[in-house]
Design a protein around this motif. Structure first.
Motif, PDB file in Angstrom:
ATOM      1  N   GLY A 122     -95.137  47.402  74.988  1.00 10.44           N
ATOM      2  CA  GLY A 122     -94.063  48.372  74.870  1.00 10.44           C
ATOM      3  C   GLY A 122     -92.726  47.741  74.546  1.00 10.44           C
ATOM      4  N   VAL A 123     -91.704  48.582  74.474  1.00 13.94           N
ATOM      5  CA  VAL A 123     -90.383  48.107  74.063  1.00 13.94           C
ATOM      6  C   VAL A 123     -89.770  47.160  75.087  1.00 13.94           C
ATOM      7  N   HIS A 124     -90.280  47.160  76.310  1.00 18.23           N
ATOM      8  CA  HIS A 124     -89.744  46.237  77.306  1.00 18.23           C
ATOM      9  C   HIS A 124     -90.106  44.795  76.982  1.00 18.23           C
ATOM     10  N   ALA A 125     -91.050  44.615  76.036  1.00 24.97           N
ATOM     11  CA  ALA A 125     -91.384  43.252  75.605  1.00 24.97           C
ATOM     12  C   ALA A 125     -90.376  42.709  74.612  1.00 24.97           C
ATOM     13  N   ILE A 126     -89.460  43.550  74.144  1.00 24.26           N
ATOM     14  CA  ILE A 126     -88.481  43.115  73.149  1.00 24.26           C
ATOM     15  C   ILE A 126     -87.524  42.112  73.778  1.00 24.26           C
ATOM     16  N   GLY A 127     -87.383  40.947  73.131  1.00 22.97           N
ATOM     17  CA  GLY A 127     -86.496  39.928  73.656  1.00 22.97           C
ATOM     18  C   GLY A 127     -85.152  39.868  72.954  1.00 22.97           C
TER      19      GLY A 127
ATOM     20  N   GLY B 253     -92.135  38.347  73.881  1.00 24.73           N
ATOM     21  CA  GLY B 253     -91.419  38.997  72.798  1.00 24.73           C
ATOM     22  C   GLY B 253     -90.361  38.144  72.154  1.00 24.73           C
ATOM     23  N   GLY B 254     -90.131  36.908  72.594  1.00 26.63           N
ATOM     24  CA  GLY B 254     -89.028  36.148  72.051  1.00 26.63           C
ATOM     25  C   GLY B 254     -89.402  35.202  70.943  1.00 26.63           C
ATOM     26  N   GLY B 255     -90.660  35.153  70.528  1.00 25.03           N
ATOM     27  CA  GLY B 255     -91.073  34.210  69.507  1.00 25.03           C
ATOM     28  C   GLY B 255     -90.579  34.603  68.144  1.00 25.03           C
ATOM     29  N   GLY B 256     -90.685  33.654  67.198  1.00 25.48           N
ATOM     30  CA  GLY B 256     -90.211  33.925  65.861  1.00 25.48           C
ATOM     31  C   GLY B 256     -91.253  34.520  64.954  1.00 25.48           C
ATOM     32  N   ASP B 257     -92.501  34.532  65.358  1.00 25.36           N
ATOM     33  CA  ASP B 257     -93.572  35.074  64.550  1.00 25.36           C
ATOM     34  C   ASP B 257     -93.533  36.597  64.626  1.00 25.36           C
ATOM     35  N   ASP B 258     -93.328  37.247  63.463  1.00 27.85           N
ATOM     36  CA  ASP B 258     -93.230  38.703  63.457  1.00 27.85           C
ATOM     37  C   ASP B 258     -94.511  39.354  63.953  1.00 27.85           C
ATOM     38  N   ARG B 259     -95.658  38.843  63.524  1.00 27.70           N
ATOM     39  CA  ARG B 259     -96.933  39.426  63.951  1.00 27.70           C
ATOM     40  C   ARG B 259     -97.093  39.328  65.459  1.00 27.70           C
ATOM     41  N   ALA B 260     -96.785  38.163  66.020  1.00 25.56           N
ATOM     42  CA  ALA B 260     -96.886  37.992  67.467  1.00 25.56           C
ATOM     43  C   ALA B 260     -95.896  38.894  68.188  1.00 25.56           C
ATOM     44  N   PHE B 261     -94.696  39.003  67.647  1.00 27.21           N
ATOM     45  CA  PHE B 261     -93.673  39.855  68.249  1.00 27.21           C
ATOM     46  C   PHE B 261     -94.127  41.311  68.265  1.00 27.21           C
ATOM     47  N   LEU B 262     -94.613  41.802  67.129  1.00 29.92           N
ATOM     48  CA  LEU B 262     -95.028  43.197  67.030  1.00 29.92           C
ATOM     49  C   LEU B 262     -96.290  43.461  67.852  1.00 29.92           C
ATOM     50  N   THR B 263     -97.171  42.484  67.952  1.00 32.16           N
ATOM     51  CA  THR B 263     -98.348  42.642  68.816  1.00 32.16           C
ATOM     52  C   THR B 263     -97.923  42.819  70.263  1.00 32.16           C
ATOM     53  N   SER B 264     -96.919  42.047  70.680  1.00 35.60           N
ATOM     54  CA  SER B 264     -96.412  42.174  72.038  1.00 35.60           C
ATOM     55  C   SER B 264     -95.808  43.556  72.272  1.00 35.60           C
ATOM     56  N   VAL B 265     -95.067  44.067  71.299  1.00 37.98           N
ATOM     57  CA  VAL B 265     -94.488  45.407  71.425  1.00 37.98           C
ATOM     58  C   VAL B 265     -95.588  46.459  71.471  1.00 37.98           C
ATOM     59  N   ALA B 266     -96.621  46.303  70.634  1.00 35.04           N
ATOM     60  CA  ALA B 266     -97.711  47.275  70.595  1.00 35.04           C
ATOM     61  C   ALA B 266     -98.445  47.331  71.928  1.00 35.04           C
ATOM     62  N   VAL B 267     -98.692  46.179  72.527  1.00 36.61           N
ATOM     63  CA  VAL B 267     -99.493  46.127  73.743  1.00 36.61           C
ATOM     64  C   VAL B 267     -98.657  46.390  74.990  1.00 36.61           C
TER      65      VAL B 267
END
Length: 267
Positions: A239-244, A223-237
């Motif tokens: 959950g919010v615990h992936a938020i960095g 969840g810590g990358g700068g790519d919004d798509r990658a970040f949101l994919t991590s959250v989708a798969v």
């Protein structure tokens, strides 16, 4: 001959449970074949990935995080959501804005609950079920509950057999022979459990086997990358615990503490 009645009860319990498990497995296999034929060419959206991974609440979380990333929604570390841009870009965002209310500010917990069960999420669920990617409501617990019934039947056979062995028995019925009679329904139940352990796929509450395959094909970045798509994919798969991001993590952590306090108060 009271032991015969106990034996009949043991056979009834084991036979009923194993039959239900077989029927549930056949139905699940049929659903999987239909799902594979309908979902083979489907490409998951982020909302669909969120639903298949975590259900309606995950979709609401993804919408909140997505709007916050675009600076159209402020998620404060105190657990409050504030609307910055009142124009939702899709139905999910409009449902979140509507859940926040006309004042433009609300605690995150009730917003998340209202958005999770709004019409757009229900429509999303129906589309995924129709595409064979999500489990229908009546299909989610079938195999799992049948397995639980078989386990309970095996335990019941053991109890019934032990009860029969503790009771007075006829002289022409040795106890070892009686134990063998009770061992037969127990072997049936344990055999079904063993077959299910090796043959049954891991159960998912939301995603069908075809949906699980598509989820497995998604990249799962941190969840810590700068790519919004990658970040949101991590959250989708995941959950919010992936938020960095510390501020977002604090906002959702506050939401969870709010829910815990509310559950203690209501309980």
């Amino acid at each position: 001959m009271f032991w015969v009645l106990l034996l009949l009860l043991a056979w009834a319990a084991a036979g009923t449970a194993c039959t239900r498990l077989c029927l549930a497995a056949v139905r699940a296999a049929s659903l999987e074949r239909d799902a594979l034929s309908r979902g083979r060419e489907h490409t998951l959206t982020l909302y669909e990935a969120a639903f298949l991974s975590g259900g309606p609440r995950r979709v609401a979380d993804l919408t909140l995080v997505s709007m916050a990333r675009q600076r159209r929604l402020l998620l404060a570390h105190t657990g409050w959501a504030t609307v910055v841009d009142p124009r939702g870009r899709d139905e999910m965002e409009r449902s979140v804005i509507g859940a926040i209310g006309p004042e433009g500010q609300s605690p995150i917990a009730p917003v998340r609950t209202a958005a999770a069960y709004a019409d757009p999420v229900r429509a999303l669920a129906d589309r995924l079920v129709g595409a064979g990617l999500a489990m229908p409501d009546d299909g989610r617990p079938s195999v799992a509950s049948a397995l639980r019934q078989v386990r309970a039947a095996a335990a019941a056979v053991v109890v019934l057999g032990a009860t029969a062995l503790l009771l007075p028995v006829p002289a022409d019925m040795p106890r070892p022979l009686m134990a063998m009679w009770f061992a037969l329904p127990l072997i049936l139940a344990l055999s079904c459990l063993a077959i299910a352990r090796f043959e049954a796929r891991p159960c998912s509450r939301w995603a069908s086997p075809a949906g699980q395959r598509l989820l497995g094909a998604l990249a799962r970045p941190t969840g810590g990358g700068g790519d919004d798509r990658a970040f949101l994919t991590s959250v989708a798969v995941r959950g919010v615990h992936a938020i960095g991001e510390p501020d977002l993590r604090a906002a959702f952590a506050h939401r969870e503490r709010h829910l815990e306090r509310r559950l203690r108060r209501d309980g």
